[in-house]
Motif scaffolding. Structure first.
Motif, short mmCIF file in Angstrom:
data_model
loop_
_atom_site.label_atom_id
_atom_site.label_comp_id
_atom_site.label_asym_id
_atom_site.label_seq_id
_atom_site.Cartn_x
_atom_site.Cartn_y
_atom_site.Cartn_z
N GLU A 31 -77.91 58.13 47.23
CA GLU A 31 -78.29 57.59 45.93
C GLU A 31 -79.70 56.99 45.97
O GLU A 31 -80.46 57.10 45.01
CB GLU A 31 -77.28 56.52 45.49
CG GLU A 31 -77.52 56.02 44.07
CD GLU A 31 -76.58 54.89 43.70
OE1 GLU A 31 -76.90 54.17 42.74
OE2 GLU A 31 -75.55 54.72 44.37
N GLY A 32 -80.06 56.34 47.09
CA GLY A 32 -81.41 55.82 47.23
C GLY A 32 -82.45 56.93 47.19
O GLY A 32 -83.51 56.80 46.56
N ILE A 33 -82.17 58.04 47.89
CA ILE A 33 -83.08 59.18 47.85
C ILE A 33 -83.17 59.74 46.44
O ILE A 33 -84.27 60.02 45.93
CB ILE A 33 -82.59 60.28 48.83
CG1 ILE A 33 -82.67 59.77 50.27
CG2 ILE A 33 -83.41 61.55 48.67
CD1 ILE A 33 -82.10 60.74 51.29
N ALA A 34 -82.02 59.89 45.77
CA ALA A 34 -82.01 60.40 44.40
C ALA A 34 -82.82 59.50 43.48
O ALA A 34 -83.55 59.97 42.60
CB ALA A 34 -80.57 60.52 43.90
N SER A 35 -82.70 58.20 43.68
CA SER A 35 -83.40 57.25 42.82
C SER A 35 -84.91 57.43 42.90
O SER A 35 -85.60 57.49 41.87
CB SER A 35 -83.02 55.82 43.23
OG SER A 35 -83.77 54.87 42.49
N VAL A 36 -85.44 57.52 44.11
CA VAL A 36 -86.89 57.64 44.25
C VAL A 36 -87.38 59.00 43.73
O VAL A 36 -88.49 59.12 43.21
CB VAL A 36 -87.31 57.38 45.71
CG1 VAL A 36 -86.98 58.53 46.62
CG2 VAL A 36 -88.80 57.05 45.78
N VAL A 37 -86.54 60.03 43.83
CA VAL A 37 -86.90 61.34 43.28
C VAL A 37 -86.96 61.27 41.75
O VAL A 37 -87.88 61.81 41.12
CB VAL A 37 -85.91 62.42 43.76
CG1 VAL A 37 -86.16 63.74 43.03
CG2 VAL A 37 -86.02 62.62 45.26
N VAL A 38 -85.98 60.60 41.14
CA VAL A 38 -85.97 60.45 39.68
C VAL A 38 -87.22 59.70 39.22
O VAL A 38 -87.91 60.12 38.28
CB VAL A 38 -84.70 59.72 39.21
CG1 VAL A 38 -84.82 59.29 37.75
CG2 VAL A 38 -83.48 60.62 39.37
N TRP A 39 -87.52 58.58 39.86
CA TRP A 39 -88.65 57.77 39.43
C TRP A 39 -89.97 58.49 39.64
O TRP A 39 -90.85 58.48 38.77
CB TRP A 39 -88.65 56.43 40.17
CG TRP A 39 -87.68 55.44 39.58
CD1 TRP A 39 -86.32 55.59 39.48
CD2 TRP A 39 -87.98 54.17 38.99
NE1 TRP A 39 -85.76 54.49 38.88
CE2 TRP A 39 -86.75 53.60 38.57
CE3 TRP A 39 -89.15 53.46 38.81
CZ2 TRP A 39 -86.68 52.35 37.96
CZ3 TRP A 39 -89.09 52.20 38.20
CH2 TRP A 39 -87.86 51.67 37.78
N ALA A 40 -90.14 59.14 40.81
CA ALA A 40 -91.38 59.86 41.07
C ALA A 40 -91.57 61.00 40.07
O ALA A 40 -92.66 61.20 39.53
CB ALA A 40 -91.40 60.40 42.50
N GLY A 41 -90.49 61.74 39.81
CA GLY A 41 -90.59 62.85 38.87
C GLY A 41 -90.84 62.38 37.45
O GLY A 41 -91.70 62.91 36.74
N ALA A 42 -90.11 61.36 37.01
CA ALA A 42 -90.24 60.89 35.63
C ALA A 42 -91.63 60.34 35.35
O ALA A 42 -92.24 60.63 34.32
CB ALA A 42 -89.17 59.83 35.35
N LEU A 43 -92.15 59.54 36.28
CA LEU A 43 -93.46 58.93 36.05
C LEU A 43 -94.59 59.94 36.19
O LEU A 43 -95.59 59.87 35.46
CB LEU A 43 -93.65 57.75 37.01
CG LEU A 43 -92.76 56.54 36.68
CD1 LEU A 43 -92.76 55.54 37.82
CD2 LEU A 43 -93.22 55.87 35.39
N THR A 44 -94.47 60.89 37.12
CA THR A 44 -95.48 61.95 37.22
C THR A 44 -95.52 62.78 35.95
O THR A 44 -96.60 63.09 35.42
CB THR A 44 -95.16 62.86 38.42
OG1 THR A 44 -95.17 62.08 39.61
CG2 THR A 44 -96.18 63.98 38.55
#
Length: 416
Positions: A125-138
């Motif tokens: 879930e931690g990995i998924a979280s950072v992927v969501v945030w990186a993708g959304a903000l990019t």
């Protein structure tokens, strides 16, 4: 994207002189905020049910701490790969992958029956979280006009913080019903979001990106270190305040309900402050905003050592968070300036931001407790306040130099 956009790609993130159609980027901002809200909701749902899991699995305090820390460990490990994915695949594809991983981790945690499975699910879930945030903000930055970027990022970050306020309610639902039911509903929501966001415009194609190691070159090293520090320092406060604040409230006789209510208000103020931080940046500038916020927060940390009643201390804790919340958007955009200048891809902005934030948060939670054991709560709060005052003085000393824009595009940096 339309056929015209795909056959005539713009040379820069938004094209030379291009003015984005306002409807798509506003829709993207709304959906990106929703995805980050949902991720934060899933993250914070564990807190109310952690004691129940500890009782059911007969976990020691150390084991319960390991379960809780599996999430930030996943964030730290996944931050740089998430930045690479966002830079090479584009923001939309990255956030869709993150939402799918979030759904998988939620189902795994809901049906997990052993300690090792729960830790692995929380780590994923931690990995998924950072992927969501990186993708959304990019994705958001690539599609948002420069003039609206700071305010939009502030609102989206505020939505992400707001998710942590709703998560405990989901945790209460887990206690009242079952983890399988609640986590399946939350995971289903993540998949629904992924399907809905798949229909949105992808935005400009991902530009070629270099290695993140570029920021260690002499041309960028000092600016990169300063930008990372401006994320790490307030993140130390984020990790320290719940631990030391809750312990001091308890020592002053506050009950569990009062402590919980205090941190709900703290979270609300942080979400609101983060949301308006972009607008404040556009009015007063990143440097002046950060200097003023750090100086005020440092004074409030010292004042917070004085109260001898839980009510006054609670008011001080809320007041400390307010100025710090204003600094997240300028810190992120300052880091993006460095990443854009080094031409390593926008996705690395958010991977570096998450690395600095997670590291500071973990240092604040663990280090604050160690320092408090050595010299009482005055020691960790004094050290943090001193760090903020020194940082404010350093920024103020550079105030005569022209301040770099925090909303410039990569092409603007190339032209300078």
């Amino acid at each position: 994207m339309s056929s015209r956009a795909s056959t005539q790609p713009p040379p820069g993130p938004l094209g030379a002189g291009a003015v984005p159609d306002p409807a798509p980027w506003r829709r993207i901002a709304s959906w990106a905020a929703t995805a980050m809200f949902w991720d934060s909701l899933l993250y914070s749902a564990l807190a109310p049910v952690l004691p129940a899991y500890a009782d059911r699995l007969s976990l020691s305090d150390a084991a319960a701490g390991l379960l809780s820390s599996a999430f930030p460990a996943g964030v730290l490990l996944g931050a740089l790969p998430a930045g690479v994915a966002a830079s090479r695949l584009g923001g939309r594809r990255t956030v869709l992958c993150g939402l799918v991983l979030l759904a998988i981790s939620g189902v795994a945690f809901g049906f997990g029956q052993t300690f090792s499975v729960l830790v692995a699910a929380r780590f994923l879930e931690g990995i998924a979280s950072v992927v969501v945030w990186a993708g959304a903000l990019t994705w958001l930055v690539a599609c948002t006009p420069a003039a609206s970027r700071a305010a939009t990022i502030g609102r989206v970050l505020g939505a992400g913080v707001a998710g942590t306020l709703v998560g405990p309610l989901a945790g209460a639902g887990i206690v009242a019903t079952s983890p399988q039911l609640v986590f399946c509903v939350l995971s289903g929501g993540a998949l629904v979001l992924a399907v809905a966001m798949r229909r949105l415009p992808a935005g400009p194609p991902a530009a070629a990106s270099g290695s993140v190691a570029r920021i260690a070159r002499p041309a960028y090293r000092r600016r990169a270190a300063g930008a990372i520090w401006l994320v790490t320092l307030p993140a130390v406060m984020v990790g320290m305040l719940p631990v030391l604040g809750a312990l001091r409230l308890d020592a002053l006789g506050a009950g569990a309900a009062f402590i919980a209510a205090t941190f709900v208000v703290v979270g609300t103020v942080e979400a609101a402050g983060t949301a308006v931080g972009g607008n404040a940046l556009e009015r007063v500038g990143a440097r002046r905003l950060t200097v003023g916020a750090y100086a005020l927060a440092a004074m409030l940390m010292i004042v917070a050592l004085v109260p001898q009643t839980a009510w006054l201390l609670a008011c001080c804790l809320v007041a400390i968070v307010a100025p710090i919340a204003l600094t997240w958007t300028p810190a992120m955009l300052r880091l993006r300036d460095v990443v854009s200048a080094a031409r390593i891809g926008d996705g690395h902005t958010y991977s570096l931001f998450n690395l600095a934030f997670a590291g500071g948060q973990m240092a604040g939670a663990a280090g604050g407790g160690v320092l408090a054991d050595i010299g009482g709560q005055a020691l960790p709060w004094g050290v943090l306040a001193g760090g903020m005052l020194v940082t404010s003085a350093a920024l103020l000393g550079r105030s005569r130099a022209p301040e770099r824009s925090t909303t410039t595009s990569e092409d603007d940096h190339a032209a300078t």
